[in-house]
Design an enzyme around this catalytic site. Structure first.
Site, PDB file in Angstrom:
ATOM      1  N   TYR A  66       0.853  -1.189   0.000  1.00 34.30           N
ATOM      2  CA  TYR A  66       0.000   0.000   0.000  1.00 34.30           C
ATOM      3  C   TYR A  66       0.887   1.235   0.000  1.00 34.30           C
ATOM      4  CZ  TYR A  66      -3.730  -3.228   1.447  1.00 34.30           C
ATOM      5  OH  TYR A  66      -4.633  -4.269   1.536  1.00 34.30           O
ATOM      6  N   PRO A 211     -15.387  -4.797   2.351  1.00 29.44           N
ATOM      7  CA  PRO A 211     -16.600  -5.180   3.069  1.00 29.44           C
ATOM      8  C   PRO A 211     -17.835  -4.428   2.608  1.00 29.44           C
ATOM      9  CG  PRO A 211     -15.204  -3.811   4.458  1.00 29.44           C
ATOM     10  CD  PRO A 211     -14.399  -4.151   3.236  1.00 29.44           C
TER      11      PRO A 211
END
Length: 286
Positions: A66, A211
């Site tokens: 990341y 999610p």
């Protein structure tokens, strides 16, 4: 940011030997655009991490890819090595400036990456170290065995795997005790249902990446709006609350770089959905 921050009321789950609240924080969005480079304001990004902890989040998920390296660095600078926060990171993906995610599970590479992650996170031992994605060019068992060795050497407390099938999960468990699995799973994408069932049966933490996303919310917008209206909540909060109700091993890690958005996500832990409502949502995409 509010001084009276909303608190995380999700139940707890043990990762390895550490109990954490099941609603965590995904730190991918701390980086620059397209998850490449530094954010426009690094001080703001560090403050979001600290604010997450102030809100009762004690499980933070990141990865060396990341940025790359940016998210880990910001977390290390923001909170250091706190005993009351479990920080999970991953190795096994390369990131280039074109935005490609490239699998790389070579054992020597993983061994190098654990050292860089330890340095950036300002810790002596990584709480949860996850194999980010299987690599077609490296035998899966060789990659997982390296994570097992790092645990044996004390550089890692617990080992997780990500983006795996049920068959790969079984193979990984022959190499090491698997504490968590991180696969894509949300209201609209149930592709990892079989893996989730194994995790639920065997007490393995299941971390759903993505999610909630725009497609998820749009596909079931009418149903989510109806339930949200009943609870004075948002679509996102209902989707997160459903995940928390879906299985006791579920560990959602919604990510954001916005403090207000962070508090809204944490507020989802306050929602109490009836069994009937959970079933309606569960059946929506089954």
């Amino acid at each position: 940011m509010s001084n009276d921050a909303i608190t995380n009321e999700s139940e707890t789950f043990e990762i390895g030997t550490t109990a954490v609240h099941r609603l965590g924080f995904g730190a991918m969005r701390l980086c620059g655009e397209d998850i490449i480079g530094a954010p426009d304001d690094e001080d703001d990004a560090r403050e979001v991490v600290r604010h997450a902890v102030d809100c009762g989040i004690d499980f933070i998920d990141t990865a060396d890819s990341y940025g790359p390296a940016v998210s880990e660095q910001l977390i290390g600078e923001a909170i250091g090595d706190r005993d009351d926060v479990l920080v999970a990171t991953k190795a096994g993906l390369l990131r280039n400036d074109s935005g490609d995610w490239i699998s790389h599970g070579d054992p020597d590479y993983i061994r190098n990456q654990v050292l860089t992650s330890l340095d950036r996170l300002r810790t002596d031992t990584i709480d949860l170290y996850q194999f980010h994605r299987p690599d077609d060019d490296t035998p899966f068992e060789d990659s997982v065995a390296t994570f097992a060795q790092l645990k044996d050497e004390g550089l890692v407390h617990a080992v997780g795997i990500s983006n795996v099938s049920a068959e790969l999960l079984d193979r990984a468990r022959e190499q090491v005790e698997v504490a968590t699995v991180q696969n894509r799973y949300n209201l609209n994408d149930r592709g990892s249902r079989e893996v989730l069932e194994i995790c639920a049966d065997d007490g393995i933490g299941f971390i759903p990446w993505a999610p909630i996303d725009a497609d998820d919310l749009a596909e079931h917008g009418g149903l989510l709006d109806d339930i949200a209206d009943e609870h004075d909540a948002t679509r996102r909060q209902v989707a997160l609350a459903w995940l928390l109700e879906r299985a006791d091993v579920m560990l959602p890690i919604p990510g954001t770089s916005d403090p207000a958005h962070l508090e809204s996500n944490v507020a989802a832990s306050h929602l109490s959905l009836s069994n009937e409502t959970v079933q309606r949502l569960t059946e929506a995409a089954d």
